[in-house]
Scaffold this motif. Structure first.
Motif, PDB file in Angstrom:
ATOM      1  N   LEU A  59       0.808  -1.213   0.000  1.00  0.00           N
ATOM      2  CA  LEU A  59       0.000   0.000   0.000  1.00  0.00           C
ATOM      3  C   LEU A  59       0.847   1.270   0.000  1.00  0.00           C
ATOM      4  O   LEU A  59       0.324   2.366  -0.205  1.00  0.00           O
ATOM      5  N   GLY A  60       2.145   1.129   0.257  1.00  0.00           N
ATOM      6  CA  GLY A  60       3.005   2.300   0.349  1.00  0.00           C
ATOM      7  C   GLY A  60       2.717   3.125   1.586  1.00  0.00           C
ATOM      8  O   GLY A  60       2.883   4.340   1.590  1.00  0.00           O
ATOM      9  N   CYS A  61       2.254   2.453   2.644  1.00  0.00           N
ATOM     10  CA  CYS A  61       1.903   3.124   3.908  1.00  0.00           C
ATOM     11  C   CYS A  61       2.865   2.696   5.001  1.00  0.00           C
ATOM     12  O   CYS A  61       3.441   1.613   4.942  1.00  0.00           O
ATOM     13  N   GLU A  62       2.960   3.528   6.005  1.00  0.00           N
ATOM     14  CA  GLU A  62       3.751   3.167   7.172  1.00  0.00           C
ATOM     15  C   GLU A  62       3.006   2.094   7.964  1.00  0.00           C
ATOM     16  O   GLU A  62       1.772   2.100   8.024  1.00  0.00           O
ATOM     17  N   PRO A  63       3.729   1.152   8.579  1.00  0.00           N
ATOM     18  CA  PRO A  63       3.083   0.087   9.345  1.00  0.00           C
ATOM     19  C   PRO A  63       2.063   0.560  10.385  1.00  0.00           C
ATOM     20  O   PRO A  63       0.992  -0.046  10.502  1.00  0.00           O
ATOM     21  N   PRO A  64       2.329   1.648  11.137  1.00  0.00           N
ATOM     22  CA  PRO A  64       1.305   2.065  12.109  1.00  0.00           C
ATOM     23  C   PRO A  64      -0.027   2.469  11.449  1.00  0.00           C
ATOM     24  O   PRO A  64      -1.098   2.241  12.023  1.00  0.00           O
ATOM     25  N   SER A  65       0.036   3.033  10.247  1.00  0.00           N
ATOM     26  CA  SER A  65      -1.194   3.395   9.534  1.00  0.00           C
ATOM     27  C   SER A  65      -1.981   2.146   9.159  1.00  0.00           C
ATOM     28  O   SER A  65      -3.212   2.111   9.280  1.00  0.00           O
ATOM     29  N   VAL A  66      -1.274   1.126   8.699  1.00  0.00           N
ATOM     30  CA  VAL A  66      -1.938  -0.124   8.322  1.00  0.00           C
ATOM     31  C   VAL A  66      -2.496  -0.814   9.560  1.00  0.00           C
ATOM     32  O   VAL A  66      -3.599  -1.363   9.528  1.00  0.00           O
ATOM     33  N   THR A  67      -1.768  -0.758  10.664  1.00  0.00           N
ATOM     34  CA  THR A  67      -2.267  -1.342  11.911  1.00  0.00           C
ATOM     35  C   THR A  67      -3.587  -0.692  12.320  1.00  0.00           C
ATOM     36  O   THR A  67      -4.552  -1.382  12.662  1.00  0.00           O
ATOM     37  N   LEU A  68      -3.636   0.625  12.247  1.00  0.00           N
ATOM     38  CA  LEU A  68      -4.861   1.345  12.596  1.00  0.00           C
ATOM     39  C   LEU A  68      -6.006   0.968  11.652  1.00  0.00           C
ATOM     40  O   LEU A  68      -7.121   0.684  12.097  1.00  0.00           O
ATOM     41  N   MET A  69      -5.716   0.935  10.349  1.00  0.00           N
ATOM     42  CA  MET A  69      -6.760   0.567   9.388  1.00  0.00           C
ATOM     43  C   MET A  69      -7.256  -0.855   9.612  1.00  0.00           C
ATOM     44  O   MET A  69      -8.462  -1.110   9.571  1.00  0.00           O
ATOM     45  N   THR A  70      -6.330  -1.778   9.849  1.00  0.00           N
ATOM     46  CA  THR A  70      -6.751  -3.170  10.036  1.00  0.00           C
ATOM     47  C   THR A  70      -7.575  -3.325  11.305  1.00  0.00           C
ATOM     48  O   THR A  70      -8.541  -4.091  11.313  1.00  0.00           O
ATOM     49  N   ARG A  71      -7.232  -2.603  12.350  1.00  0.00           N
ATOM     50  CA  ARG A  71      -8.028  -2.674  13.578  1.00  0.00           C
ATOM     51  C   ARG A  71      -9.462  -2.220  13.332  1.00  0.00           C
ATOM     52  O   ARG A  71     -10.416  -2.853  13.783  1.00  0.00           O
ATOM     53  N   LYS A  72      -9.602  -1.106  12.611  1.00  0.00           N
ATOM     54  CA  LYS A  72     -10.941  -0.574  12.333  1.00  0.00           C
ATOM     55  C   LYS A  72     -11.724  -1.501  11.403  1.00  0.00           C
ATOM     56  O   LYS A  72     -12.916  -1.739  11.612  1.00  0.00           O
ATOM     57  N   LEU A  73     -11.052  -2.023  10.390  1.00  0.00           N
ATOM     58  CA  LEU A  73     -11.739  -2.922   9.450  1.00  0.00           C
ATOM     59  C   LEU A  73     -12.081  -4.255  10.106  1.00  0.00           C
ATOM     60  O   LEU A  73     -13.117  -4.851   9.800  1.00  0.00           O
ATOM     61  N   GLU A  74     -11.247  -4.698  11.033  1.00  0.00           N
ATOM     62  CA  GLU A  74     -11.544  -5.922  11.768  1.00  0.00           C
ATOM     63  C   GLU A  74     -12.742  -5.693  12.697  1.00  0.00           C
ATOM     64  O   GLU A  74     -13.645  -6.539  12.770  1.00  0.00           O
ATOM     65  N   ALA A  75     -12.771  -4.562  13.372  1.00  0.00           N
ATOM     66  CA  ALA A  75     -13.896  -4.243  14.263  1.00  0.00           C
ATOM     67  C   ALA A  75     -15.212  -4.161  13.483  1.00  0.00           C
ATOM     68  O   ALA A  75     -16.272  -4.515  14.006  1.00  0.00           O
ATOM     69  N   ALA A  76     -15.133  -3.724  12.227  1.00  0.00           N
ATOM     70  CA  ALA A  76     -16.330  -3.636  11.379  1.00  0.00           C
ATOM     71  C   ALA A  76     -16.699  -4.985  10.768  1.00  0.00           C
ATOM     72  O   ALA A  76     -17.752  -5.108  10.131  1.00  0.00           O
ATOM     73  N   GLY A  77     -15.830  -5.980  10.944  1.00  0.00           N
ATOM     74  CA  GLY A  77     -16.122  -7.316  10.435  1.00  0.00           C
ATOM     75  C   GLY A  77     -15.718  -7.571   8.988  1.00  0.00           C
ATOM     76  O   GLY A  77     -16.089  -8.593   8.418  1.00  0.00           O
ATOM     77  N   HIS A  78     -14.906  -6.669   8.406  1.00  0.00           N
ATOM     78  CA  HIS A  78     -14.544  -6.810   6.994  1.00  0.00           C
ATOM     79  C   HIS A  78     -13.257  -7.611   6.765  1.00  0.00           C
ATOM     80  O   HIS A  78     -13.027  -8.112   5.662  1.00  0.00           O
ATOM     81  N   ILE A  79     -12.425  -7.711   7.792  1.00  0.00           N
ATOM     82  CA  ILE A  79     -11.203  -8.513   7.697  1.00  0.00           C
ATOM     83  C   ILE A  79     -11.036  -9.282   8.994  1.00  0.00           C
ATOM     84  O   ILE A  79     -11.678  -9.000   9.999  1.00  0.00           O
ATOM     85  N   ARG A  80     -10.140 -10.259   8.944  1.00  0.00           N
ATOM     86  CA  ARG A  80      -9.724 -10.936  10.178  1.00  0.00           C
ATOM     87  C   ARG A  80      -8.207 -10.979  10.174  1.00  0.00           C
ATOM     88  O   ARG A  80      -7.573 -11.047   9.118  1.00  0.00           O
ATOM     89  N   ARG A  81      -7.654 -10.899  11.370  1.00  0.00           N
ATOM     90  CA  ARG A  81      -6.208 -10.997  11.553  1.00  0.00           C
ATOM     91  C   ARG A  81      -5.935 -12.213  12.417  1.00  0.00           C
ATOM     92  O   ARG A  81      -6.574 -12.392  13.458  1.00  0.00           O
ATOM     93  N   THR A  82      -5.002 -13.025  11.969  1.00  0.00           N
ATOM     94  CA  THR A  82      -4.612 -14.205  12.732  1.00  0.00           C
ATOM     95  C   THR A  82      -3.088 -14.236  12.824  1.00  0.00           C
ATOM     96  O   THR A  82      -2.407 -13.717  11.935  1.00  0.00           O
TER      97      THR A  82
END
Length: 151
Positions: A59-82
């Motif tokens: 994505l060309g993003c810094e890891p903390p930005s992706v961490t924040l996005m994944t947390r929000k998308l996971e909370a919304a039920g659109h992704i899962r992290r394992t």
């Protein structure tokens, strides 16, 4: 390049960037997404599950930005992290059924944005734009190390 030409070019790019982001913000709002989140979901749809660090690179993003996005998308039920099987500190990110369904709506929004952006341009110009824009991006990529003779 003289200043007037440089100013015109830089202003045009700046305004395009600002207006493009504002328009995608408007198109994503009904989907409950913010700019950048759609790119993450599209990347997973294109390439399948991946380690969060690789996703950050893609994505060309810094890891903390992706961490924040994944947390929000996971909370919304659109992704899962394992946990990654080979490194428990790393997380594998993948789309859920909800995320997969949302990707289809994101694709519609991206098509709308692209069509609006290139309205009035001849097809040969539209066909050349991805390569031209990729070259511009590469030229200003601050992560790229340049040798003195390249400057």
């Amino acid at each position: 390049m003289d200043f007037d030409r440089a100013d015109a070019l830089n202003q045009a790019i700046r305004l395009l960037s600002l207006r493009h982001r504002a328009r995608i913000t408007t198109l994503l709002a009904p989907l409950g997404l913010h700019p950048g989140q759609e790119a993450l979901l599209l990347e997973l749809a294109r390439n399948g599950p991946m380690i969060q660090g690789r996703l950050s690179d893609a994505l060309g993003c810094e890891p903390p930005s992706v961490t924040l996005m994944t947390r929000k998308l996971e909370a919304a039920g659109h992704i899962r992290r394992t946990p990654a099987p080979t490194d428990k500190r790393a997380a594998v990110v993948e789309l859920t059924d909800s995320g997969t369904a949302l990707v289809e709506r994101i694709k519609q929004a991206w098509c709308t944005l692209a069509e609006e952006t290139v309205t009035g341009l001849p097809e040969p110009t539209v066909a050349e734009l991805p390569d031209l824009l990729t070259t511009l991006t590469t030229n200003v990529d601050t992560r790229r190390t340049r040798r003195p003779h390249e400057r």
